[in-house]
Write a protein that holds these residues in place. Structure first.
Motif, PDB file in Angstrom:
ATOM      1  N   PRO B 194       8.730  -6.972  -0.047  1.00 38.53           N
ATOM      2  CA  PRO B 194       7.898  -6.220   0.891  1.00 38.53           C
ATOM      3  C   PRO B 194       7.295  -5.022   0.168  1.00 38.53           C
ATOM      4  CG  PRO B 194      10.190  -5.631   1.215  1.00 38.53           C
ATOM      5  CD  PRO B 194      10.152  -6.608   0.065  1.00 38.53           C
ATOM      6  N   LEU B 195       6.100  -4.634   0.551  1.00 39.07           N
ATOM      7  CA  LEU B 195       5.471  -3.445  -0.011  1.00 39.07           C
ATOM      8  C   LEU B 195       5.187  -2.484   1.129  1.00 39.07           C
ATOM      9  CD1 LEU B 195       2.741  -5.223  -2.208  1.00 39.07           C
ATOM     10  CD2 LEU B 195       5.047  -4.616  -2.916  1.00 39.07           C
ATOM     11  N   ARG B 196       5.409  -1.224   0.866  1.00 42.01           N
ATOM     12  CA  ARG B 196       5.123  -0.217   1.882  1.00 42.01           C
ATOM     13  C   ARG B 196       3.645  -0.247   2.237  1.00 42.01           C
ATOM     14  NH1 ARG B 196       8.302   4.559   2.411  1.00 42.01           N
ATOM     15  NH2 ARG B 196       6.564   5.368   3.593  1.00 42.01           N
ATOM     16  N   ALA B 197       3.360  -0.403   3.526  1.00 46.44           N
ATOM     17  CA  ALA B 197       1.964  -0.476   3.961  1.00 46.44           C
ATOM     18  C   ALA B 197       1.332   0.901   4.081  1.00 46.44           C
ATOM     19  CB  ALA B 197       1.882  -1.196   5.306  1.00 46.44           C
ATOM     20  N   ASP B 198       2.162   1.929   4.198  1.00 43.04           N
ATOM     21  CA  ASP B 198       1.614   3.273   4.432  1.00 43.04           C
ATOM     22  C   ASP B 198       1.690   4.140   3.175  1.00 43.04           C
ATOM     23  OD1 ASP B 198       4.329   3.496   4.284  1.00 43.04           O
ATOM     24  OD2 ASP B 198       4.569   4.768   6.047  1.00 43.04           O
ATOM     25  N   ALA B 199       1.809   3.475   2.017  1.00 39.72           N
ATOM     26  CA  ALA B 199       2.060   4.236   0.793  1.00 39.72           C
ATOM     27  C   ALA B 199       0.770   4.697   0.107  1.00 39.72           C
ATOM     28  CB  ALA B 199       2.882   3.394  -0.175  1.00 39.72           C
ATOM     29  N   GLY B 200      -0.357   4.185   0.517  1.00 39.41           N
ATOM     30  CA  GLY B 200      -1.614   4.549  -0.148  1.00 39.41           C
ATOM     31  C   GLY B 200      -1.967   3.535  -1.231  1.00 39.41           C
ATOM     32  N   ALA B 201      -3.253   3.482  -1.552  1.00 42.25           N
ATOM     33  CA  ALA B 201      -3.762   2.462  -2.465  1.00 42.25           C
ATOM     34  C   ALA B 201      -3.092   2.527  -3.839  1.00 42.25           C
ATOM     35  CB  ALA B 201      -5.278   2.609  -2.607  1.00 42.25           C
ATOM     36  N   GLU B 202      -2.919   3.738  -4.335  1.00 42.86           N
ATOM     37  CA  GLU B 202      -2.370   3.887  -5.684  1.00 42.86           C
ATOM     38  C   GLU B 202      -0.955   3.302  -5.756  1.00 42.86           C
ATOM     39  OE1 GLU B 202      -2.013   7.563  -8.880  1.00 42.86           O
ATOM     40  OE2 GLU B 202      -2.984   7.863  -6.943  1.00 42.86           O
ATOM     41  N   GLN B 203      -0.153   3.637  -4.753  1.00 40.62           N
ATOM     42  CA  GLN B 203       1.230   3.163  -4.735  1.00 40.62           C
ATOM     43  C   GLN B 203       1.277   1.649  -4.520  1.00 40.62           C
ATOM     44  OE1 GLN B 203       3.951   5.137  -5.414  1.00 40.62           O
ATOM     45  NE2 GLN B 203       4.921   3.135  -5.559  1.00 40.62           N
ATOM     46  N   ILE B 204       0.439   1.157  -3.638  1.00 36.34           N
ATOM     47  CA  ILE B 204       0.420  -0.289  -3.391  1.00 36.34           C
ATOM     48  C   ILE B 204       0.053  -1.017  -4.690  1.00 36.34           C
ATOM     49  CG2 ILE B 204      -0.759  -2.157  -2.144  1.00 36.34           C
ATOM     50  CD1 ILE B 204      -1.076  -0.156   0.220  1.00 36.34           C
ATOM     51  N   ALA B 205      -0.924  -0.473  -5.416  1.00 32.79           N
ATOM     52  CA  ALA B 205      -1.316  -1.081  -6.692  1.00 32.79           C
ATOM     53  C   ALA B 205      -0.148  -1.065  -7.677  1.00 32.79           C
ATOM     54  CB  ALA B 205      -2.521  -0.338  -7.274  1.00 32.79           C
ATOM     55  N   ALA B 206       0.563   0.064  -7.720  1.00 27.63           N
ATOM     56  CA  ALA B 206       1.703   0.167  -8.637  1.00 27.63           C
ATOM     57  C   ALA B 206       2.798  -0.821  -8.244  1.00 27.63           C
ATOM     58  CB  ALA B 206       2.246   1.597  -8.625  1.00 27.63           C
ATOM     59  N   ASP B 207       3.080  -0.911  -6.948  1.00 27.75           N
ATOM     60  CA  ASP B 207       4.105  -1.838  -6.472  1.00 27.75           C
ATOM     61  C   ASP B 207       3.716  -3.280  -6.795  1.00 27.75           C
ATOM     62  OD1 ASP B 207       5.539   0.283  -5.494  1.00 27.75           O
ATOM     63  OD2 ASP B 207       4.877   0.030  -3.415  1.00 27.75           O
ATOM     64  N   LEU B 208       2.441  -3.583  -6.589  1.00 26.75           N
ATOM     65  CA  LEU B 208       1.964  -4.936  -6.852  1.00 26.75           C
ATOM     66  C   LEU B 208       2.075  -5.286  -8.335  1.00 26.75           C
ATOM     67  CD1 LEU B 208      -1.323  -5.477  -4.801  1.00 26.75           C
ATOM     68  CD2 LEU B 208       0.715  -6.921  -4.782  1.00 26.75           C
ATOM     69  N   SER B 209       1.617  -4.370  -9.179  1.00 23.74           N
ATOM     70  CA  SER B 209       1.527  -4.711 -10.607  1.00 23.74           C
ATOM     71  C   SER B 209       2.909  -4.915 -11.213  1.00 23.74           C
ATOM     72  CB  SER B 209       0.725  -3.656 -11.367  1.00 23.74           C
ATOM     73  OG  SER B 209       1.327  -2.406 -11.214  1.00 23.74           O
ATOM     74  N   ARG B 210       3.911  -4.315 -10.596  1.00 19.36           N
ATOM     75  CA  ARG B 210       5.263  -4.542 -11.099  1.00 19.36           C
ATOM     76  C   ARG B 210       5.700  -6.001 -10.959  1.00 19.36           C
ATOM     77  NH1 ARG B 210       9.117  -0.859  -8.152  1.00 19.36           N
ATOM     78  NH2 ARG B 210       7.190  -0.495  -7.064  1.00 19.36           N
ATOM     79  N   HIS B 211       5.112  -6.684  -9.994  1.00 23.12           N
ATOM     80  CA  HIS B 211       5.520  -8.065  -9.734  1.00 23.12           C
ATOM     81  C   HIS B 211       4.563  -9.085 -10.331  1.00 23.12           C
ATOM     82  CE1 HIS B 211       8.706  -6.796  -7.048  1.00 23.12           C
ATOM     83  NE2 HIS B 211       7.851  -5.978  -6.483  1.00 23.12           N
ATOM     84  N   LEU B 212       3.450  -8.621 -10.833  1.00 27.79           N
ATOM     85  CA  LEU B 212       2.470  -9.558 -11.383  1.00 27.79           C
ATOM     86  C   LEU B 212       2.718  -9.756 -12.879  1.00 27.79           C
ATOM     87  CD1 LEU B 212      -0.755  -8.258  -9.591  1.00 27.79           C
ATOM     88  CD2 LEU B 212       0.681 -10.200  -8.950  1.00 27.79           C
ATOM     89  N   PRO B 213       2.330 -10.920 -13.402  1.00 28.15           N
ATOM     90  CA  PRO B 213       2.543 -11.181 -14.829  1.00 28.15           C
ATOM     91  C   PRO B 213       1.654 -10.280 -15.699  1.00 28.15           C
ATOM     92  CG  PRO B 213       1.271 -12.964 -13.831  1.00 28.15           C
ATOM     93  CD  PRO B 213       1.717 -12.064 -12.716  1.00 28.15           C
TER      94      PRO B 213
END
Ligand SMILES: [Cu+2]
Lengths: 173, 213
Positions: B194-213
Motif C-alpha cells: 500500500p502507498l500513502r495516498a495523502d503523502a504528496g507527489a514526491e513521496q508517492i514517487a519515492a515509495d513507488l520507485s523503491r518497488h520498481l526495477p
C-alpha cells in the motif's frame, strides 16, 4: 466593485497599515482571496477553495449560491482514521480578525449538478452569504482537476475582495 | 462539524468488521511499517482478521468504453489502484492528481506503471461518467466501474471500506465514505504494497520507485 478593488491594490502597494485601510478602502470587513475551482464536467460536481479574511467582528458563513450549479453547499472533508468522508456543514464561524481557509482536505464550496463544464483556465463565480457581512461575490480561476491553488496572482480573481496575499496586509489574529 | 452518528456509519454487507489487525500489519509492515503508523493508515487495522492475509485478487469490471476489464488486463505492468468516486471534488481528485504527478517524476520508469481508478459509486459512475472524468486527468488513467456486486467484490479483496452517506432526499443526495489508499500491484497481478495516498507527489514517487526495477 472595480474602483474599490483598485483602491485596495493601491493601499497594498503603498503599504498602508491594514488597520487603517480596512474601514476606508474595503466595502466590508470580509475579504475573500485566492479562490480557485477545479475543472469538472457538466453534470458533475465542482469544488471551490478560497480564503476568508475577516477584519471585522465575528461573523458566520451561512451559505453559497451559484448560477453554474443546481445546488451549492458548504462541505467538509474528514479523514476518519483513513476513511475519507465528505459532509455538508450548516455554516462556518469566522471569528473576529481571523483568516479562515477553505482548502483541499478541509472545507470547500461544493457545486453540485454543474450546468456547464468548468474548464481549466476559465472562471467560476459563487456568492457567499455571511450572517453579518451579507453577500460577497467571489470569482475563482478554474484549475485542472485535482490541482492545488494556482501560483501567485490570486488577487486578480476576486471581485473587490482580494487583499489577503498582500505583504503587510494580512491582519493578525 | 459532523454529528456523532457520522462517526459510525453502517457498513455494507460483506465488509469486514473492525478487528485485530496484527497479523496483516505484521505482514505488510515489512514493506511499509513506519508509514503505516502515520495517520490515515489505521484502516489497515480494521477488517483484516476475518479475511485472511491476502490483499487483492481477480476482478471483473467495465472500462470507460463499456467493455469488460479484468485483473488479467493489467498483467505485464505494474499498476497503482485507487478506489474513489467522481462526485468527489476534494480528496479523490487531489490523490489522482498527485499520483499523475508522481508518475511524471518517475520519468521513463513511469511507463512501467498503469494508474487505475476504480469507482465505489457505480450507481452514478457509469462508463460514460468515468470516461469524462479520467480523461481530464491523464490519457493513461484507466477508469473502471461495474455492477454493485462487482464493485463490492473487488473492494472486499482490497479491504476497501465504502458506504453512502445521505445528504438529502433526492436520489443523488449522498456522498461516499471510503478508504483512501493507493495499492501497488506487480506485473504478475500480485499485491506488492500500500502507498500513502495523502503523502504528496514526491513521496508517492519515492515509495513507488523503491518497488520498481
Ligand atoms: Cu463536497
Amino acid at each position: 466593485m472595480t474602483r474599490v478593488f483598485l483602491r485596495i491594490v493601491a493601499a497594498g502597494l503603498l503599504s498602508v497599515p491594514f488597520s487603517l485601510s480596512s474601514a476606508a478602502w474595503s466595502d466590508g470587513p470580509i475579504q475573500v482571496t485566492g479562490a480557485f475551482a477545479r475543472a469538472a464536467p457538466a453534470g458533475g460536481v465542482g469544488g471551490m477553495f478560497l480564503t476568508i479574511v475577516n477584519t471585522g467582528p465575528a461573523d458566520r458563513l451561512t451559505g453559497a449560491a451559484s448560477s453554474v450549479a443546481e445546488k451549492v453547499e458548504l462541505h467538509e472533508s474528514i479523514d476518519d482514521k483513513g476513511v475519507m468522508k465528505m459532509r455538508p456543514v450548516a455554516g462556518l464561524s469566522i471569528p473576529a480578525g481571523a483568516t479562515v481557509k477553505l482548502a483541499p482536505g478541509g472545507y470547500h464550496v461544493m457545486m453540485m449538478g454543474l450546468k456547464q463544464p468548468l474548464a481549466a483556465g476559465g472562471r467560476a463565480t459563487v456568492t457567499l452569504t455571511f450572517e453579518k457581512a451579507g453577500q460577497v461575490e467571489v470569482e475563482a480561476e478554474v484549475v485542472k482537476p485535482g490541482a492545488g491553488a494556482p501560483e501567485g496572482h490570486s488577487m486578480d480573481h476576486n471581485m473587490g475582495h482580494g487583499m489577503g496575499n498582500m505583504p503587510g496586509m494580512t491582519p493578525s489574529k | 462539524m459532523s454529528t456523532p452518528t457520522d462517526r459510525k456509519p453502517s457498513r455494507p454487507s460483506g465488509t469486514p468488521p473492525e478487528g485485530n489487525g496484527k497479523f496483516l500489519l505484521g505482514m505488510i509492515g515489512l514493506f511499509f511499517g513506519v508509514l503505516l503508523l502515520g495517520a490515515g493508515a489505521t484502516m489497515w487495522l480494521g477488517g483484516s482478521s476475518s479475511m485472511g492475509p491476502a490483499i487483492g485478487g481477480p476482478f471483473a469490471l467495465t472500462d470507460t468504453g463499456g467493455k469488460p476489464f479484468t485483473d488479467k488486463d493489467l498483467r505485464g505492468s505494474y499498476a497503482v489502484l485507487y478506489f474513489g468516486y467522481t462526485f468527489c471534488p476534494d480528496v479523490c481528485p487531489t490523490t489522482l492528481n498527485q499520483l499523475a504527478e508522481a508518475l511524471d517524476r518517475l520519468g521513463p520508469k513511469a511507463k512501467l506503471v498503469r494508474p487505475v481508478f476504480i469507482t465505489i459509486d457505480p450507481r452514478r459512475d457509469t462508463p460514460g461518467v468515468m470516461k469524462q472524468y479520467v480523461q481530464a486527468f491523464s490519457p493513461d488513467l484507466i477508469g473502471l466501474t461495474g455492477t454493485e456486486a462487482q464493485i463490492g467484490s473487488v473492494a472486499r479483496e482490497f479491504r476497501v471500506y465504502y458506504a453512502p452517506h445521505r445528504t438529502g432526499d433526492g436520489p443523488n443526495d449522498y456522498t461516499m465514505d471510503h478508504s483512501s489508499v493507493l495499492y501497488l500491484i506487480g506485473p504478475d497481478g500480485k499485491f506488492i504494497a500500500p502507498l500513502r495516498a495523502d503523502a504528496g507527489a514526491e513521496q508517492i514517487a519515492a515509495d513507488l520507485s523503491r518497488h520498481l526495477p
